[in-house]
Write a protein that holds these residues in place. Structure first.
Motif, PDB file in Angstrom:
ATOM      1  N   CYS A  27       0.832  -1.208   0.000  1.00 26.90           N
ATOM      2  CA  CYS A  27       0.000   0.000   0.000  1.00 26.90           C
ATOM      3  C   CYS A  27       0.863   1.253   0.000  1.00 26.90           C
ATOM      4  N   LEU A  28       1.959   1.194   0.735  1.00 23.86           N
ATOM      5  CA  LEU A  28       2.865   2.338   0.800  1.00 23.86           C
ATOM      6  C   LEU A  28       3.478   2.620  -0.571  1.00 23.86           C
ATOM      7  N   LYS A  29       3.845   1.569  -1.296  1.00 26.11           N
ATOM      8  CA  LYS A  29       4.410   1.760  -2.636  1.00 26.11           C
ATOM      9  C   LYS A  29       3.391   2.396  -3.581  1.00 26.11           C
ATOM     10  N   ALA A  79       1.914   7.377  -6.451  1.00 21.93           N
ATOM     11  CA  ALA A  79       0.903   8.368  -6.821  1.00 21.93           C
ATOM     12  C   ALA A  79       1.287   9.776  -6.374  1.00 21.93           C
ATOM     13  N   VAL A  80       1.902   9.880  -5.197  1.00 22.46           N
ATOM     14  CA  VAL A  80       2.186  11.188  -4.615  1.00 22.46           C
ATOM     15  C   VAL A  80       3.417  11.852  -5.219  1.00 22.46           C
ATOM     16  N   LEU A  81       4.437  11.083  -5.563  1.00 25.18           N
ATOM     17  CA  LEU A  81       5.712  11.658  -5.996  1.00 25.18           C
ATOM     18  C   LEU A  81       5.586  12.616  -7.183  1.00 25.18           C
ATOM     19  N   PRO A  82       4.862  12.269  -8.253  1.00 27.08           N
ATOM     20  CA  PRO A  82       4.730  13.224  -9.368  1.00 27.08           C
ATOM     21  C   PRO A  82       4.040  14.520  -8.955  1.00 27.08           C
ATOM     22  N   VAL A  83       3.077  14.436  -8.052  1.00 34.40           N
ATOM     23  CA  VAL A  83       2.378  15.634  -7.580  1.00 34.40           C
ATOM     24  C   VAL A  83       3.344  16.550  -6.847  1.00 34.40           C
ATOM     25  N   VAL A  84       4.160  15.965  -5.963  1.00 32.66           N
ATOM     26  CA  VAL A  84       5.157  16.745  -5.230  1.00 32.66           C
ATOM     27  C   VAL A  84       6.154  17.378  -6.193  1.00 32.66           C
ATOM     28  N   ALA A  85       6.562  16.629  -7.212  1.00 28.42           N
ATOM     29  CA  ALA A  85       7.515  17.144  -8.192  1.00 28.42           C
ATOM     30  C   ALA A  85       6.961  18.384  -8.898  1.00 28.42           C
ATOM     31  N   PHE A 141       6.428  10.950   7.380  1.00 27.57           N
ATOM     32  CA  PHE A 141       5.711   9.935   6.614  1.00 27.57           C
ATOM     33  C   PHE A 141       6.362   9.674   5.264  1.00 27.57           C
ATOM     34  N   TYR A 142       6.841  10.750   4.610  1.00 32.58           N
ATOM     35  CA  TYR A 142       7.362  10.624   3.246  1.00 32.58           C
ATOM     36  C   TYR A 142       8.588  11.498   3.059  1.00 32.58           C
ATOM     37  N   GLY A 143       8.427  12.838   2.897  1.00 28.24           N
ATOM     38  CA  GLY A 143       9.571  13.726   2.923  1.00 28.24           C
ATOM     39  C   GLY A 143       9.798  14.673   1.763  1.00 28.24           C
ATOM     40  N   LEU A 202      11.884   9.662 -12.203  1.00 30.29           N
ATOM     41  CA  LEU A 202      10.486   9.274 -12.007  1.00 30.29           C
ATOM     42  C   LEU A 202      10.100   8.123 -12.933  1.00 30.29           C
ATOM     43  N   ALA A 203      10.611   8.162 -14.156  1.00 26.89           N
ATOM     44  CA  ALA A 203      10.310   7.087 -15.106  1.00 26.89           C
ATOM     45  C   ALA A 203      10.914   5.769 -14.633  1.00 26.89           C
TER      46      ALA A 203
END
Length: 257
Positions: free
Chosen positions: A105-107, A112-118, A156-158, A244-245
């Motif tokens: 679930c964490l993966k 999903a979150v990483l591209p938004v943060v970027a 939680f993430y960073g 990211l890719a």
């Protein structure tokens, strides 16, 4: 744990290169966690271990830059001291929540979150150089709430923590850019320590690999800070897109296979 899994040459090479690029990005435009967190995934670390180990390498770099801001007097200690405590508490709770989550679930969540943060980190924005008008009580409340909530996100993430804090401190708390940056470093360092301690207690830090990453991080920050590259930020987007890719391919293959 010093060696929670086997340390190999491939893992070391990926971390040295990835964390070095992350620290260069951090020196040029901020947001190095966008690269450093995926780097540990690409090196083969499980999600919880990757996030904990990243806190070790990034925390050392954050400590160095925080000391520089303190030495130059760019810290409002009336706001800084209580925000340190709230950053520590928030990060501890955020890390406990992360460790309680199932690895799969964490993966999915991180993918999903990483591209938004970027996108948030890479948006061009103008930050105020001078402090604005705001009631001291309101400013205090905003800084404390941000320190706790964003500190929790850091645990939680960073990635993007510094960017989120600098936007809140300048636009909402009306701090001038330099003082805001100094106070952001205080909160970021405290949340990093809180998250690292919690991960260490739960055996979710690959200490040997994290220290290798820390050396690479310090070197990258040193070189990045000393380079006078015109439009150096042009290298940021291509590097992030490649990372990211690669992350999407690796994590996707693990989730769907």
């Amino acid at each position: 744990m010093l060696f929670p899994m086997e340390l190999n040459a491939r893992m070391v090479i990926i971390v040295i290169i990835g964390v070095f690029m992350a620290s260069l990005l951090d020196a040029i435009a901020g947001g190095g966690g966008i690269i450093s967190v995926p780097t540990y995934f690409l090196a083969g670390l499980p999600a919880h271990l990757a996030l904990g180990t990243n806190k070790l390498s990034s925390g050392i770099g954050t400590a160095v830059s925080t000391a520089r801001f303190i030495r130059n007097g760019y810290v409002d200690w009336k706001l800084g001291l209580p925000s340190i405590a709230l950053g520590l508490i928030g990060a501890h709770l955020g890390t406990r929540l992360q460790l309680a989550m199932d690895e799969r679930c964490l993966k999915w969540l991180l993918l999903a979150v990483l591209p938004v943060v970027a996108i948030v980190v890479l948006r061009h924005r103008t930050l105020p150089e001078e402090k604005g008008e705001i009631a001291p009580g309101k400013q205090f409340a905003i800084v404390m709430a941000a320190s706790f909530l964003v500190g929790g996100y850091d645990g939680f993430y960073g990635p993007g923590t510094g960017t989120f804090l600098i936007l809140i401190f300048t636009h909402l708390a009306k701090m001038d850019l330099r003082t805001a940056a100094g106070n952001v470093k205080l909160v970021n360092l405290s949340s990093c320590i809180g998250a690292l301690f919690t991960s260490l207690v739960n055996g979710k830090v690959f200490i040997a690999l994290g220290l290798i990453g820390a050396v690479s991080s310090v070197l990258g920050h040193y070189i990045g800070a000393g380079l006078a590259i015109k439009d150096g930020s042009k290298i940021v987007r291509p590097v992030i897109l490649v990372v990211l890719a690669l992350l999407a391919i690796k994590v996707g293959s693990e989730l769907f296979v």
